[in-house]
Design an enzyme around this catalytic site. Structure first.
Site, short mmCIF file in Angstrom:
data_model
loop_
_atom_site.label_atom_id
_atom_site.label_comp_id
_atom_site.label_asym_id
_atom_site.label_seq_id
_atom_site.Cartn_x
_atom_site.Cartn_y
_atom_site.Cartn_z
N SER A 283 0.86 -1.19 0.00
CA SER A 283 0.00 0.00 0.00
C SER A 283 0.89 1.23 0.00
O SER A 283 2.08 1.15 0.31
CB SER A 283 -0.87 0.03 1.25
OG SER A 283 -0.10 0.42 2.38
N ASP A 284 0.31 2.40 -0.30
CA ASP A 284 1.04 3.63 -0.02
C ASP A 284 0.97 3.88 1.49
O ASP A 284 0.23 3.20 2.22
CB ASP A 284 0.46 4.80 -0.83
CG ASP A 284 1.49 5.92 -1.01
OD1 ASP A 284 2.43 6.00 -0.18
OD2 ASP A 284 1.36 6.71 -1.95
#
Ligand code: NOJ
Length: 766
Positions: A283-284
Site C-alpha cells: 500500500s502507499d
C-alpha cells in the site's frame, strides 16, 4: 550461421530450464519455511514500517515500537533508512529471529539517491530512453551501497492537470511515452540480475490512476470510465509489468467507488489476471487506515478488504498486524489469503538473493566510495544537460557570449538546495551547483554580478509554510532562517541597478522545491507574484532578459512569453544543475529537451492534454471564440506550448511522411519514413515523433496519439531518414467492451517535430 542459431537456441533452452529449476528451488524453500511459521509470523511479513526520526537521528532506539515488532517477528521490511550502519543493525536483529528471515529495505529513490538527478518530469523531456535507464542503474548503484534493495520508483502516473503537484514525479501526459519510460526505469533499476548487489527491485507507483485526481487536488477521487482509464492512463503500469517489475504500490485515490488499495478490479483482475504480474503489492503510506476515512469500514474490515482485493503488504498503518489474526479467528479471512500474500513477499526476498546473503550490499566503506563520486556527478551533469527545454529564443539571444556582462538575478540564482526538486533527501544538497556558480565558472573575459532580486511569494505566511512545513513535521529541531527580511522594493531596486549595468539579464525564477511534489497542489500556476513583479521591473530597463525557469510543473507563462527574450525551462536539475544550465546558456551543449506535458494559457483550461477527443462540435485550437462550438470565450483552446515542443540552437527540416504501403493486413507491417535535415549551423539532437489517428472506429478516439519516437543526432547539413515500423499492435485500443483490438479502416499516420507540426499519410487496415 546455422550453428550459431542452434547454439543460441540451446542456450535459451538451458536458461529457461535454469529459470524453471530456480523457481522450483524457490517454491520448495518457501514452502518449507512457511510450514514452520506461525500465523502471527506470517502476518508480520506483511508489515512495512519506518520511523522518519531516524533520518536525522543516527542511532536506533530500543524503545521504538517498530524495533520491538521486529524482535517479535512482526516486521517484513523497513523503508526510509539511508544509513548503512543502521541497516546492518536492523538486519542483524532480523537474522536473530527464529526463522532468520531477512528484511527488505525500501526507500524513495526517485531521481537519484544522494546524487540527485533532474526530477522525473525533466528526465522525461529528454525523450532518451537510454538516459532514463542509465539514471535508474546509477541510482541503484548508489542506493544499494547503503543496503537499500527496493526503490519506490518508477512513478508512472499519467497527469493532465498541472495543478497536481505530483506531476513533477512522473513522465507527463502521454500513455505511450509513459510506457516506454516505465520499461526503461524498470530495466535500469533491476538490471539482468535482481540478486546482484548493485540492482534493486522496483515498486511501480501509484497503482492506479493517481494522476487523474479531480481538480488536480492531491489524494482526490478519480472519476474515469474503465475504457478511458485503460486507454489514457494504464499503459505505463502495464508496460512495467511486462518488463518484469517486482512490486507495485497501490495509490491513495478511489476508482469506481473503491479505494485503489482495496480495489479487486485493479489489484487482481487487471494487474495479475490480465497482465500476468506475479510479484507483490504494497500500500502507499497509511493507505490501509485511510480506507476508514474513505468510509468503507473500521480498521479490521478495511484490512480484510484490502488483503482480499490483492494487497500484500501494509505500509505504515499497522493495520494488518493489528487485525488480520482476529479476522482469521473469526473466519473472515482464510489462511489461504494470508499464505498467498506472505509467499509473494518471501518470494521477493528470495529473488533479491537475501536468503543466501542478507548482508550482501553492506560492504564496509562501499557507500563512501559509491556516493556522490566523480562518476555520479559526471552522469548528473550529462542527464541535466539533456533535460532542459528551450521554450523561447528571440533573435537568437541564446547562446550567450562568454565575454558578456551578465547580471544573474532572482531568488533561484544561488540556492544550492533549491536545485533538488521534490523527493530528494540528499544530505549533499548544500553542495549542489547553483546557477550562479555554473555561470561564473563558464564565463571567459566577461563579468557576472548577482543579487536575490525578489521574494518568492508576496504572502510571507504562505512562503514560510511552503519552505518549512515539511521540515517542521519531520525535523522539528532544524533551524528555520527568517524570510522576507529585506523589503521587496529594495531587492527589486538592486536587480534593476545590476540589469542597467549589464549586457544581458539572466533571471532565475520559479517554484520552490516544496511547491510541487506530494501535497503541493496549486490553483494559480502563473509565475509566483513577487517574482513576476521583479521581471516587470527588469523589463522596464530595456535590457535583454533570459528567464531560467526552475519549476516542477508546467506554468502559465503568458506574460513571460510576451515580454522576455528567452525562456529556458530547467525544471529542477539536481546536483549538477548550475554546470548543466551554463553548458546550455553558453552553447557548449545544444538544448534538445521537448515537452511531455502541455503548457496551458490559463488554469481554467485544465485538464489540458494533446490527445483529447474531438467532440461533436470541435473548434480549431488557435481560432477565437465562436458560439455553439466547444471552446471558451476568453481563451483559445490550444496550449501556450504544446506537447512535444522544444527549440534548438539549430533548425531541422522535415520531409513529408511516406508509407511503404497504403494498405496493411492485421498480420502485416508497414514502414512510415521521414527524412530530417539539420539546416542550421550547429550539431543538434532532434526527437522525431509519430502520431496516429483512427478516423472511424466503434468508440470515439483521440484526435492524435503518440505511437513512436526516435531521437537522432545531426551535424550541420546532415540528413537522416527515420523509419517507424507499424503493425496492428501499434493501432490497438480498448474498445467499448474492453477488448484490445485494431479495428479495420483508415488511420492517419502523422510525423513531425511536435504534436502540432505534422505531415500526414493515410493507412488503410484490412
Ligand atoms: C507517500 C507517497 O505517496 C509515495 O510516493 C511514497 O513512496 C511513500 N509515501 C513512502 O515515502
Amino acid at each position: 550461421m546455422k550453428r550459431l542459431y542452434f547454439s543460441a537456441a540451446l542456450l535459451g533452452f538451458a536458461m529457461s530450464m535454469s529459470a524453471q529449476s530456480s523457481k522450483v528451488e524457490m517454491d520448495r524453500f518457501i514452502t518449507d519455511l512457511m510450514v514452520k511459521m506461525s500465523l502471527e509470523e506470517k502476518i508480520g511479513q506483511l508489515n512495512l514500517a519506518s520511523n522518519w526520526t531516524y533520518v536525522t537521528n543516527a542511532t536506533l532506539s530500543e524503545e521504538d515500537k517498530a524495533i520491538q515488532q521486529l524482535k517479535d517477528g512482526q516486521m517484513g521490511a523497513f523503508y526510509g533508512f539511508t544509513n548503512q550502519e543502521m541497516i546492518r543493525q536492523l538486519q542483524e536483529i532480523a537474522m536473530k529471529g527464529k526463522h532468520k528471515i531477512p528484511l527488505m529495505f525500501g526507500n524513495d529513490v526517485i531521481h537519484g539517491f544522494e546524487t540527485t538527478y533532474p526530477i522525473p518530469l525533466a528526465i522525461s523531456t529528454t525523450w532518451n530512453m537510454d538516459l532514463v535507464e542509465e539514471s535508474a542503474r546509477m541510482a541503484a548503484r548508489e542506493a544499494t551501497s547503503v543496503g537499500i534493495n527496493w526503490v519506490f520508483s518508477p512513478m508512472v502516473d499519467i497527469c493532465r492537470d498541472a495543478r497536481w503537484g505530483r506531476i513533477s514525479e512522473g513522465g507527463g501526459e502521454d500513455p505511450y511515452l509513459g510506457g516506454e519510460i516505465a520499461k526503461a526505469y524498470t530495466r535500469g533499476y533491476q538490471g539482468d540480475d535482481l540478486s546482484a548487489d548493485n540492482t534493486a527491485m522496483v515498486c511501480v507507483k501509484h497503482y492506479a490512476l493517481y494522476g487523474g485526481a479531480e481538480a488536480g487536488r492531491d489524494y482526490n477521487s478519480v472519476f474515469l470510465s474503465r475504457q478511458e482509464a485503460l486507454n489514457g492512463y494504464m499503459n505505463p503500469y502495464k508496460q512495467a509489468a511486462k518488463e518484469g517489475a517486482g512490486s507495485y504500490m497501490s495509490s491513495f485515490n478511489e476508482f469506481e467507488g473503491v479505494p485503489a488499495t482495496a480495489n479487486h478490479y485493479l489489484l487482481t483482475e487487471v494487474l495479475r489476471d490480465q497482465w500476468g504480474f506475479d510479484g507483490f503489492v504494497v500500500s502507499d503510506a497509511t493507505a490501509v487506515n485511510e480506507i476508514v476515512a474513505h468510509g468503507l469500514g473500521d480498521q479490521q474490515e478495511v484490512s480484510r478488504r484490502a488483503l482480499q482485493a490483492g494487497l500484500d503488504m501494509d505500509m505504515g498503518s499497522n493495520a494488518f498486524v493489528s487485525t488480520l489474526k482476529k479476522s482469521v479467528e473469526e473466519g473472515k479471512v482464510s489462511m489461504v489469503d494470508i499464505d498467498l500474500a506472505c509467499r509473494r513477499i518471501l518470494e521477493a526476498k528470495w529473488k533479491l538473493g537475501l536468503f543466501q546473503d542478507p548482508y550482501k550490499y553492506i560492504v564496509p566503506d562501499r557507500d563512501k566510495k559509491e556516493i556522490f563520486n566523480k562518476e555520479q556527478l559526471e552522469f548528473a551533469r550529462r542527464i541535466a544537460q539533456e533535460s532542459q527545454v528551450l521554450l523561447k529564443n528571440d533573435n537568437n539571444i541564446l547562446p550567450l557570449k562568454k565575454d558578456a556582462k551578465i547580471a544573474v538575478v532572482g531568488p533561484f540564482a544561488n540556492v544550492a538546495s533549491e536545485m533538488q526538486g521534490a523527493w530528494s533527501m540528499s544530505k549533499h544538497a548544500n553542495q549542489f551547483v547553483t546557477i550562479l556558480q555554473g555561470i561564473k565558472e563558464a564565463v571567459k573575459g566577461g563579468t557576472v554580478t548577482t543579487c536575490e532580486g525578489s521574494w518568492v511569494l508576496n504572502d510571507k505566511n504562505l512562503e514560510e509554510s511552503v519552505r518549512y512545513g515539511l521540515m517542521k513535521m519531520f525535523a522539528p529541531n532544524m533551524p528555520t532562517p527568517p524570510i522576507h527580511t529585506t523589503p521587496q522594493e529594495d531587492l527589486i531596486a538592486e536587480a534593476v541597478k545590476l540589469a542597467k549595468e549589464a549586457d544581458v539579464v539572466v533571471a532565475c525564477v520559479g517554484e520552490l522545491n516544496n511547491m510541487t511534489g506530494e501535497g503541493a497542489s496549486r490553483v494559480d500556476i502563473t509565475m509566483p507574484d513577487a517574482q513576476q513583479d521583479m521581471l516587470k521591473a527588469l523589463k522596464a530597463t530595456g535590457k535583454p532578459i533570459v528567464v531560467v525557469l526552475t519549476t516542477g510543473r508546467p506554468l502559465v507563462l503568458n506574460w513571460e512569453k510576451e515580454n522576455v527574450d528567452a525562456i529556458l525551462n530547467t525544471w529542477a536539475l539536481g546536483a549538477e544543475a548550475g554546470h548543466a544550465i551554463a553548458d546550455v546558456l553558453f552553447g557548449d551543449v545544444n538544448p534538445s529537451g521537448k515537452l511531455t506535458t502541455s503548457f496551458p494559457r490559463h488554469v481554467g483550461q485544465l485538464p489540458l492534454y494533446y490527445n483529447h477527443k474531438n467532440t461533436g462540435r470541435p473548434h480549431p485550437d488557435y481560432e477565437p471564440y465562436r458560439k455553439f462550438v466547444s471552446t471558451y470565450m476568453d481563451v483559445v483552446n490550444g496550449p501556450l506550448f504544446p506537447f512535444g515542443y522544444g527549440l534548438s540552437y539549430t533548425t531541422f527540416e522535415y520531409s513529408d511522411v511516406k508509407l511503404s504501403a497504403n494498405q496493411m493486413n492485421q498480420d502485416g507491417k508497414v514502414t512510415a519514413s521521414v527524412t530530417v535535415k539539420n539546416t542550421g549551423s550547429r550539431q543538434g539532437k532532434e526527437t522525431v515523433q509519430l502520431y496516429i489517428h483512427d478516423v472511424y472506429s466503434t468508440s470515439t478516439r483521440p484526435v492524435k496519439e503518440l505511437k513512436g519516437f526516435r531521437k537522432i543526432d545531426l551535424q550541420p547539413g546532415e540528413s537522416k531518414t527515420v523509419e517507424f515500423e507499424l503493425t496492428a499492435d501499434d493501432l490497438k485500443y480498448y474498445d467499448h467492451d474492453l477488448n484490445f483490438v485494431c479495428e479495420p479502416g483508415d488511420y492517419e499516420i502523422m510525423v513531425g517535430p511536435d504534436c502540432e507540426k505534422l505531415s500526414k499519410a493515410v493507412l488503410n487496415v484490412k
